[in-house]
Design an enzyme around this catalytic site. Structure first.
Site, PDB file in Angstrom:
ATOM      1  N   HIS A   5       0.817  -1.204   0.000  1.00 22.01           N
ATOM      2  CA  HIS A   5       0.000   0.000   0.000  1.00 22.01           C
ATOM      3  C   HIS A   5       0.854   1.259   0.000  1.00 22.01           C
ATOM      4  O   HIS A   5       2.044   1.214   0.264  1.00 22.01           O
ATOM      5  CB  HIS A   5      -0.950   0.026   1.212  1.00 22.01           C
ATOM      6  CG  HIS A   5      -0.251   0.075   2.537  1.00 22.01           C
ATOM      7  ND1 HIS A   5      -0.047  -1.055   3.306  1.00 22.01           N
ATOM      8  CD2 HIS A   5       0.292   1.100   3.246  1.00 22.01           C
ATOM      9  CE1 HIS A   5       0.574  -0.717   4.425  1.00 22.01           C
ATOM     10  NE2 HIS A   5       0.796   0.584   4.412  1.00 22.01           N
ATOM     11  N   ARG A   9      -1.538  10.844   4.918  1.00 22.97           N
ATOM     12  CA  ARG A   9      -2.209  11.386   6.095  1.00 22.97           C
ATOM     13  C   ARG A   9      -3.318  12.320   5.634  1.00 22.97           C
ATOM     14  O   ARG A   9      -3.116  13.092   4.693  1.00 22.97           O
ATOM     15  CB  ARG A   9      -1.207  12.117   6.986  1.00 22.97           C
ATOM     16  CG  ARG A   9      -0.209  11.197   7.624  1.00 22.97           C
ATOM     17  CD  ARG A   9       0.807  11.973   8.483  1.00 22.97           C
ATOM     18  NE  ARG A   9       1.739  11.057   9.099  1.00 22.97           N
ATOM     19  CZ  ARG A   9       2.851  10.634   8.521  1.00 22.97           C
ATOM     20  NH1 ARG A   9       3.179  11.037   7.307  1.00 22.97           N
ATOM     21  NH2 ARG A   9       3.650   9.789   9.150  1.00 22.97           N
ATOM     22  N   GLU A  54      -3.725   3.582   1.960  1.00 25.75           N
ATOM     23  CA  GLU A  54      -4.000   3.667   3.395  1.00 25.75           C
ATOM     24  C   GLU A  54      -4.163   5.139   3.760  1.00 25.75           C
ATOM     25  O   GLU A  54      -3.244   5.935   3.564  1.00 25.75           O
ATOM     26  CB  GLU A  54      -2.851   3.068   4.194  1.00 25.75           C
ATOM     27  CG  GLU A  54      -2.972   3.271   5.697  1.00 25.75           C
ATOM     28  CD  GLU A  54      -1.706   2.903   6.447  1.00 25.75           C
ATOM     29  OE1 GLU A  54      -1.444   3.531   7.476  1.00 25.75           O
ATOM     30  OE2 GLU A  54      -0.972   1.992   6.001  1.00 25.75           O
ATOM     31  N   ASN A  58      -4.864  11.150  11.989  1.00 23.58           N
ATOM     32  CA  ASN A  58      -4.434  11.387  13.365  1.00 23.58           C
ATOM     33  C   ASN A  58      -5.485  12.257  14.032  1.00 23.58           C
ATOM     34  O   ASN A  58      -5.870  13.298  13.497  1.00 23.58           O
ATOM     35  CB  ASN A  58      -3.059  12.062  13.397  1.00 23.58           C
ATOM     36  CG  ASN A  58      -1.991  11.145  12.852  1.00 23.58           C
ATOM     37  OD1 ASN A  58      -1.884   9.998  13.259  1.00 23.58           O
ATOM     38  ND2 ASN A  58      -1.207  11.629  11.904  1.00 23.58           N
ATOM     39  N   HIS A  72       4.286   6.662   3.292  1.00 30.29           N
ATOM     40  CA  HIS A  72       5.285   5.666   2.912  1.00 30.29           C
ATOM     41  C   HIS A  72       4.725   4.699   1.887  1.00 30.29           C
ATOM     42  O   HIS A  72       3.520   4.614   1.693  1.00 30.29           O
ATOM     43  CB  HIS A  72       5.761   4.891   4.149  1.00 30.29           C
ATOM     44  CG  HIS A  72       4.665   4.159   4.860  1.00 30.29           C
ATOM     45  ND1 HIS A  72       4.035   4.664   5.976  1.00 30.29           N
ATOM     46  CD2 HIS A  72       4.066   2.962   4.616  1.00 30.29           C
ATOM     47  CE1 HIS A  72       3.106   3.816   6.385  1.00 30.29           C
ATOM     48  NE2 HIS A  72       3.106   2.769   5.574  1.00 30.29           N
ATOM     49  N   GLU A 115       8.220   1.073   4.163  1.00 27.75           N
ATOM     50  CA  GLU A 115       7.906   0.145   5.240  1.00 27.75           C
ATOM     51  C   GLU A 115       8.070  -1.272   4.704  1.00 27.75           C
ATOM     52  O   GLU A 115       7.535  -1.602   3.645  1.00 27.75           O
ATOM     53  CB  GLU A 115       6.471   0.358   5.718  1.00 27.75           C
ATOM     54  CG  GLU A 115       6.049  -0.571   6.827  1.00 27.75           C
ATOM     55  CD  GLU A 115       4.620  -0.346   7.277  1.00 27.75           C
ATOM     56  OE1 GLU A 115       4.296  -0.758   8.397  1.00 27.75           O
ATOM     57  OE2 GLU A 115       3.817   0.240   6.506  1.00 27.75           O
TER      58      GLU A 115
END
Length: 137
Positions: A5, A9, A54, A58, A72, A115
């Site tokens: 993925h 944010r 994704e 937050n 990422h 990641e």
């Protein structure tokens, strides 16, 4: 290795989901993390769930600058320890070592976070188990 993925944010998950729905993506799953104060929302094209976006929301407001809203790229690897060792041997800094036998972070030469995820978890092993983080990921 398998692409998993791309994480971004978001400040308004509903508006972002509506945007991606216009492109044809649908919500595949959602995870709420009370302790970490964030929500992860995974979107994919129906029938092609192999590549996801994704959305990370937050809960505490934050203004993202300088591309920080891009998170990422994620890849599943066959053996996270072997992969990290190969990268380290080539001079790559392991920013977040795979202490848990499951997850590590490295960066591209341009500073893009990557990641690395083990399918499941390998037993903790040295030198990884005691290796400190070497930077932000």
């Amino acid at each position: 290795m398998r692409y998993l993925h791309t994480m971004i944010r978001v400040t308004d998950p509903d508006a972002t989901i509506r945007f991606f729905e216009l492109l044809g993506l649908k919500e595949a799953r959602r995870m709420e993390n009370e302790k970490g104060r964030f929500t992860l929302i995974f979107l994919s094209v129906p029938g092609d769930e192999s590549a996801e976006v994704e959305l990370t929301h937050n809960w505490d407001p934050e203004e993202y600058q300088g591309g920080r809203n891009f998170g990422h790229l994620a890849y599943r690897v066959d053996n996270i320890y072997d992969t990290c060792q190969r990268l380290m041997d080539a001079g790559v800094t392991i920013n977040r070592p795979p202490r848990d036998g499951h997850m590590a972070f490295v960066k591209t030469p341009d500073g893009i976070s990557i990641e690395l995820l083990q399918d499941g978890s390998l037993p903790p092993a040295e030198p990884w188990a005691s290796m400190p983080n070497t930077g932000t990921w």
